[in-house]
Design a protein around this motif. Sequence first.
Motif, short mmCIF file in Angstrom:
data_model
loop_
_atom_site.label_atom_id
_atom_site.label_comp_id
_atom_site.label_asym_id
_atom_site.label_seq_id
_atom_site.Cartn_x
_atom_site.Cartn_y
_atom_site.Cartn_z
N ASN A 20 22.97 5.15 -5.78
CA ASN A 20 22.76 6.44 -5.42
C ASN A 20 24.03 7.07 -5.69
N GLU A 21 25.37 6.79 -5.40
CA GLU A 21 26.51 7.23 -5.86
C GLU A 21 26.52 7.21 -7.43
N ASN A 22 26.35 6.13 -8.18
CA ASN A 22 26.26 5.82 -9.40
C ASN A 22 25.51 7.07 -10.01
N ILE A 23 24.14 6.92 -9.51
CA ILE A 23 23.15 8.00 -10.07
C ILE A 23 23.46 9.41 -10.02
N TYR A 24 24.09 9.86 -8.88
CA TYR A 24 24.52 11.36 -8.55
C TYR A 24 25.63 11.53 -9.66
N THR A 25 26.80 10.47 -9.79
CA THR A 25 27.69 10.70 -10.74
C THR A 25 27.21 10.69 -12.20
N ALA A 26 26.25 10.24 -12.62
CA ALA A 26 25.62 10.09 -13.70
C ALA A 26 24.88 11.85 -13.90
N CYS A 27 24.26 12.21 -13.15
CA CYS A 27 23.46 13.46 -12.87
C CYS A 27 24.41 14.58 -13.02
N ALA A 28 25.72 14.40 -12.51
CA ALA A 28 26.64 15.39 -12.44
C ALA A 28 27.17 15.92 -13.78
N GLU A 29 26.87 14.98 -14.89
CA GLU A 29 27.10 15.21 -16.16
C GLU A 29 26.01 16.26 -16.81
N MET A 30 25.09 16.37 -16.10
CA MET A 30 24.09 17.47 -16.65
C MET A 30 24.40 18.86 -16.10
N THR A 31 23.90 19.87 -16.74
CA THR A 31 23.99 21.12 -16.09
C THR A 31 22.74 21.32 -15.28
N ASP A 32 23.23 22.32 -14.27
CA ASP A 32 21.82 22.43 -13.16
C ASP A 32 20.67 22.64 -13.92
N ALA A 33 20.53 23.59 -15.09
CA ALA A 33 19.29 23.92 -15.65
C ALA A 33 18.82 22.62 -16.20
N ASP A 81 20.50 23.20 -4.22
CA ASP A 81 21.77 23.02 -4.79
C ASP A 81 22.13 21.48 -4.88
N PHE A 82 22.52 21.15 -6.02
CA PHE A 82 22.94 19.82 -6.33
C PHE A 82 23.94 19.08 -5.40
N ASP A 83 24.93 19.99 -5.50
CA ASP A 83 25.99 19.48 -4.57
C ASP A 83 25.93 19.29 -3.01
N GLN A 84 24.99 20.29 -2.81
CA GLN A 84 24.23 20.15 -1.09
C GLN A 84 23.69 19.05 -0.93
N LEU A 85 22.57 18.31 -2.04
CA LEU A 85 21.76 17.34 -1.91
C LEU A 85 22.56 16.29 -2.09
N TRP A 86 23.79 16.10 -2.81
CA TRP A 86 24.57 15.09 -3.01
C TRP A 86 25.45 14.85 -1.50
N ALA A 87 25.65 15.88 -1.12
CA ALA A 87 26.37 15.63 0.49
C ALA A 87 25.49 15.16 1.25
N ALA A 88 24.11 15.49 1.53
CA ALA A 88 23.18 15.02 2.24
C ALA A 88 22.90 13.51 2.15
N ARG A 89 23.10 13.47 0.85
CA ARG A 89 22.58 12.06 0.04
C ARG A 89 23.67 11.12 0.88
N ARG A 90 25.03 11.51 0.74
CA ARG A 90 25.87 10.51 1.25
C ARG A 90 26.00 10.28 2.58
N ILE A 91 25.59 11.23 3.29
CA ILE A 91 25.71 11.41 4.78
C ILE A 91 24.41 10.35 5.33
#
Length: 171
Positions: A20-33, A81-91
């Motif tokens: 999940n951390e790897n996937i989110y890190t890769a997804c962070a390379e994309m724009t929100d759109a 929001d991607f960052d909120q989703l990522w934070a919830a994912r980590r928890i």
Amino acid sequence: MTEPLPRQFQLMAAYNAWMNENIYTACAEMTDAARKESRGAFFGSVHGTLNHLMFGDMIWFGRFINRPAGFTRHDVIIHEDFDQLWAARRILDRELLDWTAGFTTEWLNASFTYKNMAGQDLSLPAFIPITQLFNHGTHHRGQITTLLSQAGIDPGITDLPWLPDLARFVV
């Protein structure tokens, strides 16, 4: 049948968190759109699929710890929001790691009864729905890695033998 071992599920929780951390890190390379662009996936977009993956984990884990997620649809957007989703994912990943640390073989084999989303009661040995929890995540992360690859983003190594600290699971 071979008895399920607690460390098998501890390994799956560790792999789940790592991927999940790897996937989110890769997804962070994309724009929100770009993350929210419909790409023909079952849940439409990368963001939609990330939300569904979170949804599934929350549903299954919630059944085990008596924390109903309260969702009525499979395509729910938990966080726009991607960052909120990522934070919830980590928890949630941390909770899954902590939860599996307490597993025993006896508990994994014990009957577990839960209600599915249609309201039906089902009873299975606990290890089966736990396996579903982790298998569901692997399935949808596979979809996301395909979407990332199609977008020109390398999701990195996804193979279990490359899990950092794998040696602690080998006896």
